[in-house]
Motif scaffolding. Structure first.
Motif, PDB file in Angstrom:
ATOM      1  N   TRP A   1       0.641  -1.037   0.257  1.00  0.00           N
ATOM      2  CA  TRP A   1      -0.211   0.049  -0.171  1.00  0.00           C
ATOM      3  C   TRP A   1       0.694   1.009  -0.097  1.00  0.00           C
ATOM      4  CZ3 TRP A   1      -1.874   4.320   2.942  1.00  0.00           C
ATOM      5  CH2 TRP A   1      -3.272   4.069   3.040  1.00  0.00           C
ATOM      6  N   GLY A   2       0.358   2.080  -0.608  1.00  0.00           N
ATOM      7  CA  GLY A   2       1.706   3.351  -1.054  1.00  0.00           C
ATOM      8  C   GLY A   2       2.991   3.186  -1.927  1.00  0.00           C
ATOM      9  N   VAL A   3       2.929   2.138  -2.120  1.00  0.00           N
ATOM     10  CA  VAL A   3       4.178   2.258  -3.308  1.00  0.00           C
ATOM     11  C   VAL A   3       4.112   2.188  -4.479  1.00  0.00           C
ATOM     12  CG1 VAL A   3       5.614   0.528  -3.933  1.00  0.00           C
ATOM     13  CG2 VAL A   3       5.576   0.690  -1.239  1.00  0.00           C
ATOM     14  N   PRO A   4       4.710   3.614  -5.105  1.00  0.00           N
ATOM     15  CA  PRO A   4       4.422   3.977  -6.251  1.00  0.00           C
ATOM     16  C   PRO A   4       4.476   2.475  -7.284  1.00  0.00           C
ATOM     17  CG  PRO A   4       5.625   5.047  -5.104  1.00  0.00           C
ATOM     18  CD  PRO A   4       5.805   4.045  -4.381  1.00  0.00           C
ATOM     19  N   GLU A   5       3.722   2.720  -8.399  1.00  0.00           N
ATOM     20  CA  GLU A   5       3.864   1.407  -8.765  1.00  0.00           C
ATOM     21  C   GLU A   5       3.613   2.163 -11.039  1.00  0.00           C
ATOM     22  OE1 GLU A   5       3.984  -1.682 -10.301  1.00  0.00           O
ATOM     23  OE2 GLU A   5       3.228  -2.555  -8.641  1.00  0.00           O
ATOM     24  N   ARG A   6       4.512   1.711 -11.690  1.00  0.00           N
ATOM     25  CA  ARG A   6       3.894   2.330 -13.028  1.00  0.00           C
ATOM     26  C   ARG A   6       3.698   0.839 -13.640  1.00  0.00           C
ATOM     27  NH1 ARG A   6       4.934   8.112 -13.388  1.00  0.00           N
ATOM     28  NH2 ARG A   6       6.664   8.676 -11.087  1.00  0.00           N
ATOM     29  N   ASP A   7       4.389  -0.070 -13.563  1.00  0.00           N
ATOM     30  CA  ASP A   7       3.573  -1.388 -14.357  1.00  0.00           C
ATOM     31  C   ASP A   7       2.316  -0.872 -14.952  1.00  0.00           C
ATOM     32  OD1 ASP A   7       2.454  -3.953 -14.454  1.00  0.00           O
ATOM     33  OD2 ASP A   7       4.307  -4.116 -15.389  1.00  0.00           O
ATOM     34  N   PRO A   8       1.739  -0.928 -16.106  1.00  0.00           N
ATOM     35  CA  PRO A   8       0.754  -0.770 -16.481  1.00  0.00           C
ATOM     36  C   PRO A   8      -0.566  -1.648 -16.483  1.00  0.00           C
ATOM     37  CG  PRO A   8       2.160  -1.117 -18.524  1.00  0.00           C
ATOM     38  CD  PRO A   8       2.947  -1.173 -17.047  1.00  0.00           C
ATOM     39  N   ARG A   9       0.370  -2.707 -16.568  1.00  0.00           N
ATOM     40  CA  ARG A   9      -0.820  -4.554 -16.042  1.00  0.00           C
ATOM     41  C   ARG A   9      -1.189  -4.322 -14.436  1.00  0.00           C
ATOM     42  NH1 ARG A   9      -1.702  -8.026 -13.637  1.00  0.00           N
ATOM     43  NH2 ARG A   9      -0.069  -8.142 -12.482  1.00  0.00           N
ATOM     44  N   ALA A  10      -0.219  -3.775 -13.666  1.00  0.00           N
ATOM     45  CA  ALA A  10      -0.362  -4.310 -12.289  1.00  0.00           C
ATOM     46  C   ALA A  10      -1.142  -3.107 -12.120  1.00  0.00           C
ATOM     47  CB  ALA A  10       1.105  -4.105 -11.750  1.00  0.00           C
ATOM     48  N   LEU A  11      -0.898  -1.967 -12.657  1.00  0.00           N
ATOM     49  CA  LEU A  11      -2.199  -0.417 -12.476  1.00  0.00           C
ATOM     50  C   LEU A  11      -3.706  -0.939 -12.446  1.00  0.00           C
ATOM     51  CD1 LEU A  11       0.152   2.017 -13.575  1.00  0.00           C
ATOM     52  CD2 LEU A  11      -0.612   1.985 -11.181  1.00  0.00           C
TER      53      LEU A  11
ATOM     54  N   ILE B   1      -9.006  -2.701 -11.415  1.00  0.00           N
ATOM     55  CA  ILE B   1     -10.564  -3.572 -11.529  1.00  0.00           C
ATOM     56  C   ILE B   1     -11.061  -3.970  -9.951  1.00  0.00           C
ATOM     57  CG2 ILE B   1     -11.263  -5.685 -12.456  1.00  0.00           C
ATOM     58  CD1 ILE B   1     -10.568  -3.592 -14.085  1.00  0.00           C
ATOM     59  N   LEU B   2      -9.976  -4.334  -8.986  1.00  0.00           N
ATOM     60  CA  LEU B   2     -10.168  -5.119  -8.119  1.00  0.00           C
ATOM     61  C   LEU B   2     -10.777  -4.578  -7.355  1.00  0.00           C
ATOM     62  CD1 LEU B   2      -6.642  -6.932  -7.085  1.00  0.00           C
ATOM     63  CD2 LEU B   2      -9.229  -7.778  -7.864  1.00  0.00           C
TER      64      LEU B   2
ATOM     65  N   ARG C   1      -2.803   4.214 -27.254  1.00  0.00           N
ATOM     66  CA  ARG C   1      -2.267   5.477 -27.785  1.00  0.00           C
ATOM     67  C   ARG C   1      -1.506   6.347 -27.081  1.00  0.00           C
ATOM     68  NH1 ARG C   1      -7.854   6.680 -25.445  1.00  0.00           N
ATOM     69  NH2 ARG C   1      -6.806   7.885 -23.756  1.00  0.00           N
ATOM     70  N   GLU C   2      -0.986   5.886 -25.544  1.00  0.00           N
ATOM     71  CA  GLU C   2      -0.637   6.803 -24.718  1.00  0.00           C
ATOM     72  C   GLU C   2       0.210   6.248 -23.674  1.00  0.00           C
ATOM     73  OE1 GLU C   2      -2.672   9.747 -22.306  1.00  0.00           O
ATOM     74  OE2 GLU C   2      -4.337   8.840 -23.434  1.00  0.00           O
ATOM     75  N   GLY C   3       0.090   5.125 -23.518  1.00  0.00           N
ATOM     76  CA  GLY C   3       0.304   4.363 -21.969  1.00  0.00           C
ATOM     77  C   GLY C   3      -0.497   4.327 -21.197  1.00  0.00           C
ATOM     78  N   PHE C   4      -0.886   3.600 -20.431  1.00  0.00           N
ATOM     79  CA  PHE C   4      -1.333   3.251 -19.575  1.00  0.00           C
ATOM     80  C   PHE C   4      -1.203   3.686 -18.372  1.00  0.00           C
ATOM     81  CE2 PHE C   4      -4.625   1.058 -16.212  1.00  0.00           C
ATOM     82  CZ  PHE C   4      -5.856   1.937 -16.498  1.00  0.00           C
ATOM     83  N   SER C   5       0.267   4.121 -17.973  1.00  0.00           N
ATOM     84  CA  SER C   5       0.614   4.170 -16.453  1.00  0.00           C
ATOM     85  C   SER C   5       0.978   5.660 -16.924  1.00  0.00           C
ATOM     86  CB  SER C   5       1.774   3.433 -16.536  1.00  0.00           C
ATOM     87  OG  SER C   5       2.641   3.752 -15.065  1.00  0.00           O
TER      88      SER C   5
ATOM     89  N   ALA D   1      -9.333   5.500  -3.363  1.00  0.00           N
ATOM     90  CA  ALA D   1      -8.143   4.868  -3.163  1.00  0.00           C
ATOM     91  C   ALA D   1      -7.558   4.167  -3.758  1.00  0.00           C
ATOM     92  CB  ALA D   1      -9.246   3.845  -2.617  1.00  0.00           C
ATOM     93  N   PHE D   2      -7.752   3.774  -5.185  1.00  0.00           N
ATOM     94  CA  PHE D   2      -6.800   3.142  -6.230  1.00  0.00           C
ATOM     95  C   PHE D   2      -4.973   4.699  -6.024  1.00  0.00           C
ATOM     96  CE2 PHE D   2      -4.800   4.202 -10.255  1.00  0.00           C
ATOM     97  CZ  PHE D   2      -4.638   2.903 -10.896  1.00  0.00           C
ATOM     98  N   MET D   3      -5.513   5.818  -5.963  1.00  0.00           N
ATOM     99  CA  MET D   3      -4.717   5.942  -5.756  1.00  0.00           C
ATOM    100  C   MET D   3      -3.886   6.075  -4.719  1.00  0.00           C
ATOM    101  SD  MET D   3      -6.385   9.611  -7.393  1.00  0.00           S
ATOM    102  CE  MET D   3      -4.665  10.312  -8.011  1.00  0.00           C
ATOM    103  N   GLN D   4      -4.750   6.013  -3.359  1.00  0.00           N
ATOM    104  CA  GLN D   4      -3.759   5.911  -2.526  1.00  0.00           C
ATOM    105  C   GLN D   4      -2.314   4.560  -2.188  1.00  0.00           C
ATOM    106  OE1 GLN D   4      -7.217   6.137  -0.043  1.00  0.00           O
ATOM    107  NE2 GLN D   4      -6.133   7.076   1.155  1.00  0.00           N
ATOM    108  N   ALA D   5      -3.509   3.226  -2.771  1.00  0.00           N
ATOM    109  CA  ALA D   5      -3.181   1.586  -2.816  1.00  0.00           C
ATOM    110  C   ALA D   5      -1.565   2.197  -4.034  1.00  0.00           C
ATOM    111  CB  ALA D   5      -4.016   0.785  -3.084  1.00  0.00           C
TER     112      ALA D   5
END
Length: 193
Positions: free
Chosen positions: A26-36, A41-42, A113-117, A168-172
């Protein structure tokens, strides 16, 4: 001297699974588009439920949704919806399952188009917002950034992504650091920015 458990953000309580999630994810910056995409979704499946319910079923979700690969899920139809509705290991909600398929299709359009991340991170200017809250009562349930993200995602075809869910997504995913300042994770997460 107090131990880490007494200084940790109170929302994770004493459940070992929740504590591990708080301390490592929680709170760790995530940049992987699939993980995001998986996390978004969850968070949508969480609507109306508690996050611990989703966390306990996360591995079942990953198996049922074939590792949350949007390229696969975007091709699904009624047969897969029926299969998932029969799976007791996940949240069996037709609207959320069908929405996941539409969201996979939207993900592919944005990624191409621009990359999900970069698309998602643009709502916070590309870098984590470092909040310095000392009390859970200070933490908002939505912000102008989460409202803008929600509106944009809905326009792209995403579902179950209201501004509270997107916050909540932005926090996580570390787009905002909402660990309490007294929590040992606050400075650790800030250093990852």
């Amino acid at each position: 001297m107090t131990d880490a458990s007494s200084r940790r953000c109170a929302w994770c309580g004493t459940d070992p699974l929740y504590i591990h999630y708080h301390d490592t994810d929680w709170g760790v910056p995530e940049r992987d588009p699939r993980a995001l995409w998986e996390k978004l979704i969850l968070d949508g499946f969480q609507a109306g439920l508690s996050w611990i319910t989703i966390l306990r079923k996360r591995e079942n979700f990953r198996a049922a949704f074939h590792g949350f690969h949007p390229e696969t899920i975007a091709t699904w139809g009624e047969a897969e919806i029926t299969r998932l509705l029969a799976n007791p290991g996940i949240i069996r909600h037709r609207g959320k399952i069908a929405g996941t398929i539409r969201s996979a299709q939207a993900y592919l359009r944005i990624e191409g188009r621009e990359g999900f991340s970069p698309y998602l991170w643009s709502f916070v200017g590309g870098a984590p917002i470092q909040n310095r809250f000392t009390s859970a009562t200070q933490v908002p349930t939505q912000t102008p950034q989460s409202l803008a993200m929600s509106k944009a995602l809905k326009a792209e075809g995403f579902t179950f992504c209201g501004p509270t869910i997107t916050y909540a997504f932005m926090q996580a995913t570390g787009m905002v650091n909402d660990h309490m300042t007294h929590c040992p994770s606050h400075s650790r997460v800030a250093a990852l920015a």
